[in-house]
Design a protein around this motif. Structure first.
Motif, PDB file in Angstrom:
ATOM      1  N   UNK A 186       0.818  -1.160   0.031  1.00 34.35           N
ATOM      2  CA  UNK A 186       0.065   0.069  -0.218  1.00 34.35           C
ATOM      3  C   UNK A 186       0.797   1.361  -0.054  1.00 34.35           C
ATOM      4  N   UNK A 187       2.285   0.911   0.187  1.00 36.22           N
ATOM      5  CA  UNK A 187       3.238   2.215   0.078  1.00 36.22           C
ATOM      6  C   UNK A 187       4.013   2.508  -0.889  1.00 36.22           C
ATOM      7  N   UNK A 188       3.972   1.557  -1.873  1.00 37.75           N
ATOM      8  CA  UNK A 188       4.820   1.360  -3.075  1.00 37.75           C
ATOM      9  C   UNK A 188       5.868   0.480  -2.760  1.00 37.75           C
ATOM     10  N   UNK A 221       5.826  -2.427   7.136  1.00 46.59           N
ATOM     11  CA  UNK A 221       4.449  -1.568   7.008  1.00 46.59           C
ATOM     12  C   UNK A 221       3.202  -2.849   6.645  1.00 46.59           C
ATOM     13  N   UNK A 222       3.437  -3.925   6.196  1.00 42.37           N
ATOM     14  CA  UNK A 222       2.511  -4.958   5.684  1.00 42.37           C
ATOM     15  C   UNK A 222       2.411  -6.157   6.480  1.00 42.37           C
ATOM     16  N   UNK A 251       2.394   3.696  13.647  1.00 47.08           N
ATOM     17  CA  UNK A 251       2.672   2.944  12.500  1.00 47.08           C
ATOM     18  C   UNK A 251       4.318   3.401  12.045  1.00 47.08           C
ATOM     19  N   UNK A 252       4.956   2.473  11.354  1.00 47.26           N
ATOM     20  CA  UNK A 252       6.360   2.958  11.180  1.00 47.26           C
ATOM     21  C   UNK A 252       6.144   3.909   9.732  1.00 47.26           C
ATOM     22  N   UNK A 267      11.900   1.534   6.409  1.00 46.04           N
ATOM     23  CA  UNK A 267      11.892   0.328   5.552  1.00 46.04           C
ATOM     24  C   UNK A 267      12.109   0.358   4.308  1.00 46.04           C
ATOM     25  N   UNK A 268      11.921   1.598   3.601  1.00 47.18           N
ATOM     26  CA  UNK A 268      12.098   1.707   2.209  1.00 47.18           C
ATOM     27  C   UNK A 268      13.597   1.733   1.813  1.00 47.18           C
TER      28      UNK A 268
END
Length: 333
Positions: free
Chosen positions: A267-269, A281-282, A292-293, A298-299
């Motif tokens: 959901x965040x790319x 994130x998932x 939420x982080x 994490x990217x």
């Protein structure tokens, strides 16, 4: 519009197949995964749901997309689930052989039969291969396949239990199946040299191979090890209902081999192979007392992983997949 979610799922599944044909496997698998989840949200995975055949078509497309590039066990599970939904009888009788869906039925059967046979699992490939044989026109190809299946059936009947079929027998059956499904317009039919390659390992085997005895954490280890640890719960250990499609497996058995808990979409790319559930994130909503982080947490790991994947694909000569990974990496920038 009516049934908007199912219409969207159909579009996503078709786009996923198109992406797979051009070699963009990452985008293809994200699309078909989203299609499966959309169908599950409407049908609830109910084998008796009036729209279960929409889910079956999407599952067959998902299996055909996973077969050349994804985890083989997940492709088999998706194919078997599609066959199970098609095999569940309607109130007025079983109409799984309608011309509308026959191509999807046999596409799912081909995925399950070939991936099982090529890895030496003759018993697991028996029923899908029987489905393929039943759909063939009369001729030498059908007679040859049916003759080999009768041999397998006879050995199983005499043994009364598990039979240690030699791996070469599975590959011989896979070769016979492949000869019978050429030019039939199915969703996935590999090239002839596919049978000569080594069996593709599962995601779990790959993660264990890369993390065993590793010193400094690599991007792959950083991204996959927590996921494997989180996925080692009851549904990894066998709690997820699974029909192995053994001989005489009932078509009325629930086809819920496809566990939606093991599949998530981003959901965040970022490219996110749904079955891994790797990104923090998932992994579900955070506890109420924890925010939420942020993406910055994490990217960078995903960007580095995509850089490594892009370079590895280019070095291997797989430029379409390298372009796909690179496009996902650019979107994260």
């Amino acid at each position: 519009m009516p049934d908007a979610e199912l219409t969207l799922a159909d579009v996503l599944a078709r786009r996923g197949l198109a992406q797979s044909v051009r070699g963009w496997a990452a985008s293809a698998e994200v699309d078909v995964d989203a299609a499966v989840l959309a169908c599950l949200s409407v049908t609830g995975g109910d084998p008796a749901h009036p729209r279960r055949r929409d889910l079956a078509r999407v599952l067959a497309s998902n299996a055909a997309t996973l077969a050349p590039d994804g985890d083989p066990q997940l492709a088999i599970a998706s194919a078997n689930a599609a066959l199970g939904y098609y095999g569940h009888p309607d109130a007025g009788g079983n109409d799984a052989d309608d011309s509308v869906d026959s191509g999807y039925v046999h596409s799912a059967a081909v995925v399950s039969a070939l991936l099982n046979f090529v890895d030496g699992r003759v018993v697991e490939g028996f029923v899908p291969a029987a489905v393929i044989a039943a759909g063939l026109p009369p001729g030498q190809a059908r007679q040859a396949l049916e003759a080999e299946l009768r041999v397998v059936d006879g050995l199983l009947s005499m043994a009364g239990g598990p039979v240690p079929f030699p791996p070469e027998m599975g590959r011989s059956l896979a070769r016979l199946v492949l000869l019978t499904v050429r030019d039939r317009g199915l969703l996935w039919v590999p090239a002839d040299d596919w049978l000569d390659r080594a069996a593709q390992p599962t995601l779990t085997a790959v993660a264990q191979r890369h993390t065993a005895g590793a010193g400094q954490a690599t991007p792959l280890e950083t991204a996959t090890t927590p996921a494997i640890r989180r996925c080692s719960g009851p549904h990894r250990r066998g709690g997820c209902p699974s029909c192995r499609w053994r001989r005489r497996c009932s078509w009325r058995r629930s086809p819920s081999t496809y566990c939606p808990r093991r599949r998530r979409t981003p959901t965040d790319g970022g490219w996110h192979r749904p079955r891994t559930r790797c990104s923090p994130a998932h992994t579900g909503p955070p506890p109420p007392d924890r925010p939420p982080p942020e993406p910055a947490a994490y990217l960078p790991v995903w960007q580095r992983l995509l850089e490594v994947a892009t370079g590895s694909c280019r070095a291997a000569g797989d430029h379409p997949l390298a372009d796909d990974f690179d496009a996902w990496r650019a979107r994260l920038g």
